[in-house]
Motif scaffolding. Structure first.
Motif: not given
Length: 547
Positions: A4-10, A99-109
């Protein structure tokens, strides 16, 4: 592995952000095709989104198609990992992340597709997205294949589910259970219909079932021919369809009348394509009036002649092995031995005896050493001793009929040239199955645990082929319409590129971010003039993913 890319308030510094490089590749074309065909509208109407889920089934299905047509040898069960370095937000919509594309999402569809009915859902996509267009359905080519699966798949099935079981494997994996996929394509190789069957279903029955369902679901103003290979051609199937459902099929050589026709010595007439010649006949096989046309194909003759010559020595060795087994047998009388030799020769008509003799074997009735004495009762038997060679007359006749085959149709109005051209399109559905089984199209390897999800996955597989074949057709049609060309694999200009080659040409296209005056701006790189030409020909729905 996903980081995961973490962005700081810079404060943002103007320049290139080297952490932002993501791949677009050819997936923008896939996404554009999904949009231009308005597949999402069909899915949203059939499988509406619930308020508890962030992504709609249409968005998830689009992601599955992107994965399926990714051609990177990652299986669909690795679905989330596929999007680690992909420009997800550009391809799937603003705010959507990996992150929205996980195994549960696949199985549900997959479960939603299974509940609705994979065949029914695909029928709606075809009826909405294809049939109103000019892509054509003059000839519908039908065939089946089977796919191996792993897992136990017990036989407790819900209503509408197929049985995952052992059948006749086309991949040689007798140890694995399988399911059968039946598919119908138009003359351009675009799938029009799919249906899954249990792993032990017969081709003779599945092809008939598909034709009957096609008649119920697909309606056309023009005359439609259902084209199938010889597995379809049975008396039961012909009687079931009758005279009003038009079909074209290869007549099997197991039929005596076909064998006689193939061996005719009457002259054949030349076809428009000078590689073929023909001879027309009428038939009433199975009580159905039909036209039979005998063809001789020069390319087919050349292929079969090479195989014929190659197998002569191998088949002779097998025949000699069979003859040795016969020669090891003992017979009660000489006539029995000669009759057995004649029976063997009738079963192996390609050969003739070079030397044939019947030897007499004499044994004592009592098991004692030495020769039998005069007057001592003995047991007499007879054995064959023989050598074989090729029968030149038979070989000459076999060579003469190489390259011949019979096509049948219940539409006598079809000319020999039309019949041949329509049947040769059968390669379209066969190419589709090769596409689905290609090692780079790894969704064909099934690792799901539920039978219903396997049936849903079959629909996803065929939908991928649907999008691929339609996009290839569109590229070729637009190149021909405009007179434009693109560079082929052989560095020559062509108007008929394969879509896989076009996809390969887009492999280096990337998205990156630059900071300008404190703002993050997305850019696309590695688009040359020829790639832009392809996108321009396809249309704005495609171009927008690369803008």
């Amino acid at each position: 592995m996903y980081f995961q890319r973490i962005r700081f308030n810079m404060p943002l510094v103007d320049g290139f952000d080297d952490t932002s490089i993501l791949s677009i590749g050819h997936l923008g074309i896939v996404a554009g095709a999904y949009d231009s065909l308005q597949i999402a509208d069909v899915i949203d109407a059939a499988l509406p989104k619930t308020r508890h889920h962030h992504l709609s089934h249409a968005q998830v299905l689009k992601a599955m198609v992107l994965n399926g047509l990714g051609f990177i040898e990652r299986r669909l069960y690795l679905f989330p990992d596929f999007f680690d370095d992909i420009a997800v937000e550009r391809l799937l919509g603003e705010g959507i992340t990996r992150d929205h594309l996980n195994d549960d999402v696949l199985g549900r569809t997959l479960d939603a597709i299974a509940a609705y009915g994979p065949t029914e859902l695909f029928n709606e996509i075809v009826a909405t997205c294809l049939l109103p267009t000019d892509f054509g359905s003059h000839c519908i080519h039908i065939d089946t294949t089977n796919f191996s699966v792993t897992g136990a798949y017990e036989a407790e099935l819900d209503v509408g589910e197929i049985e995952i079981t052992y059948g006749h494997p086309k991949d040689g994996r007798w140890d694995l259970k399988r399911f059968v996929l039946g598919m119908a394509s138009n003359q351009y190789g675009v799938p029009l219909f799919l249906q899954t069957f249990s792993g032990n279903e017969s081709d003779k029955e599945t092809i008939l079932t598909i034709i009957q369902h096609l008649n119920e679901n697909l309606h056309s103003d023009e005359k439609v021919y259902h084209v199938a290979d010889s597995a379809f051609y049975t008396a039961k199937n012909l009687k079931t369809l009758g005279q009003h459902t038009f079909w074209i099929s290869r007549a099997p050589v197991t039929i005596k009348e076909v064998q006689d026709l193939v061996r005719t010595e009457d002259p054949l007439l030349p076809c428009t394509d000078d590689r073929y010649s023909y001879q027309e006949h009428c038939s009433e096989y199975a009580g159905i009036r039909q036209k039979w046309v005998l063809y001789r194909s020069v390319p087919m003759y050349e292929r079969e002649e090479k195989t014929f010559e190659k197998n002569l020595a191998k088949n002779l060795d097998r025949a000699r092995t069979s003859l040795r087994k016969l020669c090891s047998r003992e017979f009660a009388c000489e006539p029995d031995a000669r009759m057995a030799a004649e029976i063997w020769l009738n079963k192996h008509p390609r050969y003739q005896f070079r030397n044939l003799d019947i030897a007499t074997i004499t044994r004592k009735q009592e098991k004692k050493r030495g020769r039998p004495k005069n007057g001592e009762p003995v047991q007499v038997s007879y054995k064959i001793t023989a050598e074989i060679e090729h029968n030149p007359a038979v070989l000459a006749e076999e060579r003469r009929i190489l390259g011949r085959f019979v096509l049948a149709t219940n539409d006598p109005a079809l000319s020999a040239d039309e019949l041949l051209a329509n049947y040769k399109g059968q390669g379209a559905v066969e190419r589709g199955f090769r596409f689905l089984k290609d090692k780079s199209f790894r969704v064909a390897e099934v690792f799901l645990k539920k039978t219903s999800r396997i049936q849903a996955l079959a629909m996803v597989m065929v939908l991928c082929l649907f999008i691929y074949a339609l996009t290839e057709f569109r590229v070729r049609r637009e190149l021909e319409r405009t007179g434009e060309t693109v560079t082929s694999q052989t560095k020559k200009q062509t108007q008929r590129p394969t879509m896989k080659w076009v996809f390969f040409r887009f492999r280096r296209v990337r998205e990156f971010v630059v900071v300008e005056e404190g703002r993050r701006v997305k850019r696309v790189t590695n688009l040359n003039e020829e790639l832009r030409k392809i996108l321009r020909l396809l249309g704005r729905e495609y171009e927008k993913y690369y803008s």
